[in-house]
Design an enzyme around this catalytic site. Structure first.
Site, PDB file in Angstrom:
ATOM      1  N   LYS A  79       0.872  -1.172   0.000  1.00  0.00           N
ATOM      2  CA  LYS A  79       0.000   0.000   0.000  1.00  0.00           C
ATOM      3  C   LYS A  79       0.909   1.222   0.000  1.00  0.00           C
ATOM      4  CE  LYS A  79      -3.814   1.968   2.750  1.00  0.00           C
ATOM      5  NZ  LYS A  79      -4.631   1.778   3.965  1.00  0.00           N
ATOM      6  N   SER A 127      -9.578   1.705   2.775  1.00  0.00           N
ATOM      7  CA  SER A 127      -8.691   2.509   1.963  1.00  0.00           C
ATOM      8  C   SER A 127      -7.626   1.695   1.232  1.00  0.00           C
ATOM      9  CB  SER A 127      -7.999   3.567   2.824  1.00  0.00           C
ATOM     10  OG  SER A 127      -7.166   2.959   3.805  1.00  0.00           O
ATOM     11  N   SER A 177      -9.787  -0.748   6.902  1.00  0.00           N
ATOM     12  CA  SER A 177      -9.187  -0.582   5.572  1.00  0.00           C
ATOM     13  C   SER A 177      -8.445  -1.772   5.003  1.00  0.00           C
ATOM     14  CB  SER A 177      -8.250   0.614   5.574  1.00  0.00           C
ATOM     15  OG  SER A 177      -9.009   1.780   5.423  1.00  0.00           O
TER      16      SER A 177
HETATM   17  N1  GLN Z   1     -13.161   3.925   6.246  1.00  0.00           N
HETATM   18  C1  GLN Z   1     -12.518   4.342   7.444  1.00  0.00           C
HETATM   19  C2  GLN Z   1     -12.121   5.803   7.330  1.00  0.00           C
HETATM   20  O1  GLN Z   1     -12.468   6.382   6.370  1.00  0.00           O
HETATM   21  C3  GLN Z   1     -11.352   3.470   7.750  1.00  0.00           C
HETATM   22  C4  GLN Z   1     -10.122   3.825   7.028  1.00  0.00           C
HETATM   23  C5  GLN Z   1      -8.952   3.014   7.456  1.00  0.00           C
HETATM   24  O2  GLN Z   1      -9.108   1.959   8.092  1.00  0.00           O
HETATM   25  N2  GLN Z   1      -7.780   3.520   7.159  1.00  0.00           N
HETATM   26  O3  GLN Z   1     -11.510   6.363   8.164  1.00  0.00           O
END
Ligand code: GLN
Length: 490
Positions: free
Chosen positions: A80, A155, A179
């Protein structure tokens, strides 16, 4: 070869039936063919990857000075784009870091490098990991290989799409509120968020430090174990890294399901969950019961509070962590400013996208004098209750089962203008990081539109090897995880 698991690839490499150069070439070919449409990679570097593959082959042949080959030597991987790498830029999906090259490698990057994996590229993601769809990326959305009009989740959506489309056999992700697990679910692959502190955060661009945790994304649960064996471990450069003896995450692959107590929270099977998701998850639950596992009905009363609590704490920490992007130390700097304050303002206005700005505003607000007690402090108290809910549940069951996400992959743009709808995707994933417990997602079927459904297994602290074993047993009896997306055939 491209649909083989890490275990199979590792065996083929060890038996010299396959070379790392051949395997890496095949992956690079897939990237070349599909990345234009999928947008799973922000950066891919063929010459570097092939050089690393040659070194891995030499190491497998007993040459060079990198030491003995391990199970992952010669396996192509992608990170990532939140993991700092010296070899490639680290953008974090943001204009702010568009051309940033880190002077050091993240701990996870080092560990995988030492194991002899071949870094092929860096994956697309929501900007600074803020999002559930990879649509907030400065580099455009990643597309779901099961249906390119749809999101991959987020994400870590680029990592999930890359594994789902068989561009690479394994990738890394980070999970702050879901994410790793949510994009794994929406893309039909496996992802694990370890117990907080098990994988070092050193060299990972910080979003919400008390929640952030790195983990693997791969085709099978057994593959997650191989990756965890390399990624996990104490690192003194992360002050919250847990010092524990090394463990083999594959030691429970033949775990006994008979007598396993499976917690089924009422809150995970109620309103708002798609019928197709429920059907697949309930079928998986029945399979476990047929193996002799015992269903334990329970409640997680604080579960509906997870999303509001998360969306106070995560932005609060983010607003503090992101203050470092000021145009002075690294990253983007605005041109043509009048004084220092103007430079800060222009830099941040230009460098950050809308979602990131919104989070910084919310975070600053909930931490501000007069609101701190009402929002931030209150959220911390409820966070404690969420952890207590899990502790009480794990007195009665060994593992909690439910859907990873209430829906399957939605269309690109469908939720982008409605933050509340977007945040509600995270309803089943935010609680685990808030409590710090481990959780994984594996494919458990498809909905009527042919989109993958994810099954989430959550365990008590440090139970990831057990979770992997429980998931592996299911994968020995099913082949959902080996299905190849129809839009990216092999
Ligand atoms: N969807 C969540 C957010 O927008 C989680 C994102 C993540 O786990 N980095 O913060």
């Amino acid at each position: 070869m491209l649909n083989a698991t890490l275990r199979e690839l590792s065996a083929a490499l060890a038996a010299k039936k396959l070379s790392s150069v051949e395997l890496t070439r095949a992956c690079l070919g897939r990237i070349e063919r599909h990345n234009g449409e999928l947008n799973a990679f922000i950066t891919a570097d063929a010459p570097q990857a092939l050089a690393a593959a040659e070194r891995a082959d030499a190491r497998r042949a007993g040459k060079g000075n990198a030491g003995e080959a391990g199970p992952l030597t010669g396996i192509p991987v992608a990170h990532k784009d939140i993991f700092c790498t010296r070899a490639m830029r680290t953008t974090c999906g943001s204009r702010m870091l568009e051309n940033y090259v880190s002077p050091y490698d993240a701990h996870v990057v080092e560990q995988l490098e030492r194991a002899g994996t071949v870094l092929v590229g860096k994956c697309n993601m929501d900007e600074f990991a803020m999002g559930s769809s990879t649509e907030t990326s400065h580099f455009g959305p990643a597309r779901n290989p099961w249906d390119k009009r749809r999101v991959t989740g987020g994400s870590s959506g680029g990592s999930a799409a890359a594994v789902a489309a068989r561009l690479v056999p394994a990738a890394t992700g980070t999970d702050t509120g879901g994410s790793i697990r949510q994009p794994a679910a929406l893309s039909g692959v496996c992802g694990l968020k370890p117990t907080y502190g098990v994988v070092s955060r050193y060299g990972i661009v910080a979003f919400a430090s008390s929640l952030d945790q790195a983990g693997p994304i791969a085709k099978s649960a057994a593959d997650l174990a191989l990756l965890m064996n390399v990624m996990a471990g104490f690192d003194e450069r992360d002050s919250t890294s847990v010092e524990r003896p090394k463990e083999d995450y594959g030691r429970f692959l033949d775990t006994e399901l008979k007598g396993l107590r499976i917690g089924v929270p009422k809150e995970y099977f109620g309103e708002g969950v798609d019928a197709g998701v429920l059907r697949a998850v309930e079928a998986a639950l029945r399979w476990y019961e047929a193996q002799g596992a015992r269903r334990v009905d329970l409640q997680l009363p604080t579960s509906p509070l997870g999303v509001p609590v998360y969306y106070v704490i995560a932005p609060a920490e983010a607003s503090s962590n992101l203050s470092r992007f000021d145009g002075v130390r690294y990253g983007h700097r605005a041109q043509g400013y009048s004084d220092l304050m103007d430079m800060y303002c222009r830099t941040r206005a230009e460098g950050f996208g809308a979602e990131v700005k919104q989070r910084i505003l919310v975070g600053t607000y909930v931490l501000s004098h007069g609101y701190y007690d009402a929002y931030y402090l209150q959220a911390q108290k409820v966070r404690r209750l969420i952890a207590r809910d899990f502790a009480q549940a794990f007195e009665r069951c060994d593992v909690i089962l439910g859907p990873t996400s209430p829906t399957t992959a939605f269309e690109i743009g469908a939720k982008a203008s409605d933050p509340v709808q977007m945040y509600l995707n995270d309803i089943f994933t935010v609680s685990a990081p808030l409590a710090g417990v481990p959780a994984l997602s594996i494919p458990c079927g498809f909905d009527e539109a042919g989109l993958p459904v994810g099954l989430q297994l959550t365990g008590d602290y440090f139970s990831e090897a057990r979770l992997i074993g429980i998931a592996h047993r299911y994968q020995q009896a099913t082949d959902w995880h080996l299905r190849v997306p129809k839009e990216t055939p092999l």
